[in-house]
Design a protein around this motif. Structure first.
Motif, PDB file in Angstrom:
ATOM      1  N   PRO A 107       0.819  -1.212   0.000  1.00  0.00           N
ATOM      2  CA  PRO A 107       0.000   0.000   0.000  1.00  0.00           C
ATOM      3  C   PRO A 107       0.856   1.268   0.000  1.00  0.00           C
ATOM      4  O   PRO A 107       1.842   1.359   0.729  1.00  0.00           O
ATOM      5  CB  PRO A 107      -0.797  -0.149   1.300  1.00  0.00           C
ATOM      6  CG  PRO A 107      -0.950  -1.623   1.451  1.00  0.00           C
ATOM      7  CD  PRO A 107       0.328  -2.211   0.924  1.00  0.00           C
ATOM      8  N   ILE A 108       0.484   2.200  -0.816  1.00  0.00           N
ATOM      9  CA  ILE A 108       1.311   3.377  -1.022  1.00  0.00           C
ATOM     10  C   ILE A 108       0.505   4.645  -0.778  1.00  0.00           C
ATOM     11  O   ILE A 108      -0.712   4.615  -0.714  1.00  0.00           O
ATOM     12  CB  ILE A 108       1.808   3.450  -2.482  1.00  0.00           C
ATOM     13  CG1 ILE A 108       0.591   3.303  -3.424  1.00  0.00           C
ATOM     14  CG2 ILE A 108       2.849   2.403  -2.758  1.00  0.00           C
ATOM     15  CD1 ILE A 108       0.770   3.964  -4.734  1.00  0.00           C
ATOM     16  N   ASN A 155      -0.118  13.102  -4.477  1.00  0.00           N
ATOM     17  CA  ASN A 155      -1.448  13.432  -4.975  1.00  0.00           C
ATOM     18  C   ASN A 155      -2.460  12.312  -4.777  1.00  0.00           C
ATOM     19  O   ASN A 155      -3.585  12.407  -5.224  1.00  0.00           O
ATOM     20  CB  ASN A 155      -1.379  13.733  -6.470  1.00  0.00           C
ATOM     21  CG  ASN A 155      -0.671  15.042  -6.725  1.00  0.00           C
ATOM     22  OD1 ASN A 155      -1.149  16.088  -6.318  1.00  0.00           O
ATOM     23  ND2 ASN A 155       0.484  14.973  -7.354  1.00  0.00           N
ATOM     24  N   ALA A 156      -2.053  11.263  -4.121  1.00  0.00           N
ATOM     25  CA  ALA A 156      -2.924  10.090  -4.032  1.00  0.00           C
ATOM     26  C   ALA A 156      -4.073  10.330  -3.063  1.00  0.00           C
ATOM     27  O   ALA A 156      -4.019  11.174  -2.170  1.00  0.00           O
ATOM     28  CB  ALA A 156      -2.120   8.892  -3.582  1.00  0.00           C
ATOM     29  N   VAL A 157      -5.115   9.566  -3.258  1.00  0.00           N
ATOM     30  CA  VAL A 157      -6.214   9.535  -2.302  1.00  0.00           C
ATOM     31  C   VAL A 157      -5.706   8.835  -1.052  1.00  0.00           C
ATOM     32  O   VAL A 157      -5.103   7.772  -1.134  1.00  0.00           O
ATOM     33  CB  VAL A 157      -7.384   8.736  -2.903  1.00  0.00           C
ATOM     34  CG1 VAL A 157      -8.458   8.496  -1.872  1.00  0.00           C
ATOM     35  CG2 VAL A 157      -7.939   9.467  -4.107  1.00  0.00           C
ATOM     36  N   PRO A 158      -5.931   9.410   0.108  1.00  0.00           N
ATOM     37  CA  PRO A 158      -5.486   8.729   1.328  1.00  0.00           C
ATOM     38  C   PRO A 158      -6.254   7.416   1.528  1.00  0.00           C
ATOM     39  O   PRO A 158      -7.337   7.236   1.009  1.00  0.00           O
ATOM     40  CB  PRO A 158      -5.799   9.729   2.437  1.00  0.00           C
ATOM     41  CG  PRO A 158      -6.815  10.649   1.862  1.00  0.00           C
ATOM     42  CD  PRO A 158      -6.588  10.675   0.387  1.00  0.00           C
ATOM     43  N   ILE A 159      -5.655   6.546   2.285  1.00  0.00           N
ATOM     44  CA  ILE A 159      -6.218   5.208   2.464  1.00  0.00           C
ATOM     45  C   ILE A 159      -7.607   5.268   3.094  1.00  0.00           C
ATOM     46  O   ILE A 159      -8.513   4.564   2.685  1.00  0.00           O
ATOM     47  CB  ILE A 159      -5.277   4.338   3.322  1.00  0.00           C
ATOM     48  CG1 ILE A 159      -3.919   4.212   2.645  1.00  0.00           C
ATOM     49  CG2 ILE A 159      -5.883   2.962   3.582  1.00  0.00           C
ATOM     50  CD1 ILE A 159      -3.907   3.482   1.343  1.00  0.00           C
ATOM     51  N   SER A 160      -7.781   6.130   4.075  1.00  0.00           N
ATOM     52  CA  SER A 160      -9.130   6.250   4.646  1.00  0.00           C
ATOM     53  C   SER A 160      -9.752   7.556   4.183  1.00  0.00           C
ATOM     54  O   SER A 160      -9.076   8.570   4.055  1.00  0.00           O
ATOM     55  CB  SER A 160      -9.053   6.207   6.162  1.00  0.00           C
ATOM     56  OG  SER A 160      -8.255   7.280   6.609  1.00  0.00           O
ATOM     57  N   ALA A 161     -11.033   7.527   3.927  1.00  0.00           N
ATOM     58  CA  ALA A 161     -11.696   8.670   3.292  1.00  0.00           C
ATOM     59  C   ALA A 161     -11.991   9.791   4.290  1.00  0.00           C
ATOM     60  O   ALA A 161     -12.163   9.540   5.446  1.00  0.00           O
ATOM     61  CB  ALA A 161     -12.975   8.212   2.647  1.00  0.00           C
TER      62      ALA A 161
END
Lengths: 357, 357
Positions: free
Chosen positions: B346-347, B351-357
């Motif tokens: 898991p990365i 700019n990525a969407v974080p793992i938890s919303a």
């Protein structure tokens, strides 16, 4: 001049960037665009249907940039060695109407679909989700698997396809992800049993019953990707009756999604409301949630933004798709021969329209 | 792989073929397609409007081939040295959904518009028509002039534009046609006085009154090309009230044509009926006829057929717009790095969407 991104540039980009990073970045850009939903001039995509498939155009604009995607869906293409889904797209300036970037979007569509799936799942799947059933192991399946593994933390994948060779290919391609445990199931019901998330991404253009109510445990999140065209569904309608259903753009999903099976007043919630917090995502641990994904033009707008920002390089190819003129009113002068000195008179070539009707 | 025809191929083709031959051949192909009107799956074009212009998509299919055109209309572009109208298009196989040819259509649009104008005039103008007023001397004007001169036998052209430099350019470009007598008029009313045919091809996006009832003599044919968008008209509505009005595709023309000024029950006739003889063209020598041209997708379908038949050469450029795969279900394998051996987990990139919303 128009910048061109072909499959060779996109392949090179993915080799360098890795799929999971591309998908994660894309999910962030799609989220950004969903958060400004009301800035967009939206319409349902324009479809041209035939017996064997569909060709669609998906335009959208935020008033500054305009994009459209051309995409086909031809399930029987694989029998002829061709892709079921191919796509390309254009990003333009609204102020001039000039196209700026023309890009392959076949690979990019698979990336953006996985990005949208994982974005929706962040609001709809249970937080402790670790296992996912993946029904349909064709062209898009690896993208979904990698997205849910790398971004959502799925560690167990239960895979099934009516074509065992497709599953072989999926398993082989996922060897690069050793932290993902893959279980090969003998049937859809075996794959789905106890899964936290079920992703369906099958290709047949039929009202299929891939998922039946008895396969769905309380608390499951269903990521329904393959039902995306009139006459092309994957879920038994009773599943929707007992679920919280999230769609991208309701007018389009009523025509194309699993939703086409439901009455016109069946209640759904648009994804952008869940993302901006004006509507709930999952409401409790027992609820079944369905993301009835069909693919919306906004996601391709985000994808074209991604391509322009991350894939276009200084040495990208340039196409003379649009004329460049010294005098913009002299289009003729551009196309005319240097030596058009030979006088012309009324003519009648073989294929020409005769002078009198 | 997709064959690409850029502006360089189209320029080379026109130098070799000459505009009048291209237009005459195109008019024949457009006529062929209008004669099989009921074979086509038709829709009004899909427009995205802004304050300064419009971007449109124009899809159509005959069940075997599918085409669409992207076209913009931005009247103020010329102030920035850009074209008012640019276009490109694609021709695809309906059976696979795969695009076959991608082509520039800016030059080609000017050719097909002139071809359609002259095709309609063959049924609507008086047979002895020899003089034409040409109001608007911009990018499309030479194409209209050459079409009416070489195919319809017009020998006297009366030209006017609010921009004298545009008229200078038109006159200069038409020197290659010494049998065409050109009269430079000081106003629209001077140009139109006694003309057998009046062609209006102006660019302003406004409800203009380029032609007034008092300018129109009995028996005149009006080829109205520039009124082609909501809020963009050229004729005083009283002209339409007293004329036989022919349109391309009525649902689209009601939105975009001169017809937008008229009541919903104002009677018009579709061009295909005039061509196949099921409706009259001109009914008598005194009648005023109007071809309320807005440009219809069928004409671009014909144009893409023309490009594939006459412009595509053995040495045309090939684009990797669509992937070619050994295994059509292995899209991932194509985009994957040869050396994806590095294990992924898991990365979270910038700019990525974080793992938890």
């Amino acid at each position: 001049m128009v910048t061109f991104i072909g499959t060779q540039e996109m392949q090179a980009h993915l080799t360098k960037t890795r799929h999971e990073n591309a998908i994660a970045t894309l999910a962030g850009m799609i989220k950004e665009d969903y958060l400004r939903w009301n800035n967009f001039d939206k319409c349902a995509r324009v479809a041209s249907h035939s017996d064997v498939g569909v060709i669609e155009l998906m335009p959208i604009s935020d008033g500054e940039q305009y994009s459209f995607k051309y995409v086909n869906g031809h399930p029987k293409n694989t029998q002829a060695g061709l892709l079921t889904v191919t796509a390309f797209g254009v990003l333009s300036d609204v102020s001039t109407g000039y196209p700026r970037v023309l890009s392959e979007l076949t690979l990019t569509t698979a990336l953006r679909t996985a990005a949208t799936s994982v974005l929706a799942a962040q609001y709809l799947a249970r937080k402790n989700s670790r296992s996912m059933a993946l029904i349909g192991n064709g062209a898009q399946s690896e993208f979904q698997a990698i997205a849910f593994h790398c971004i959502l933390g799925i560690t167990e994948l239960r895979v099934y396809d009516v074509d065992p060779a497709a599953t072989d290919k999926l398993i082989n391609n996922l060897r690069a992800y050793p932290n993902l445990r893959i279980i090969r199931a003998g049937s859809t019901s075996e794959a789905t049993k106890g899964a936290d998330i079920i992703t369906t991404v099958t290709a047949d253009k039929t009202n299929a019953l891939i998922l039946l109510p008895e396969m769905i445990s309380p608390g499951t999140h269903i990521n329904g990707v393959g039902g995306d065209c009139p006459g092309k569904t994957e879920l038994h309608p009773a599943i929707l009756d007992n679920a919280r259903v999230i769609v991208e753009f309701e007018p389009q999903s009523r025509i194309e999604g699993e939703l086409q099976q439901m009455p016109a007043d069946f209640v759904v919630t648009e994804l952008w409301r869940v993302i901006d917090g004006s509507a709930a995502g999952r409401e409790n641990e027992q609820q079944v949630t369905v993301f009835d994904s069909v693919g919306f033009a906004l996601e391709d707008f985000s994808a074209m933004r991604y391509v322009e920002k991350y894939v276009v390089q200084k040495d990208s190819r340039i196409l003379d798709l649009i004329p460049e003129l010294q005098n913009p009113k002299d289009l003729f002068g551009m196309g005319a021969a240097a030596e058009t000195s030979k006088p012309a008179s009324p003519i009648a070539t073989e294929n020409a329209v005769p002078i009198s009707a």
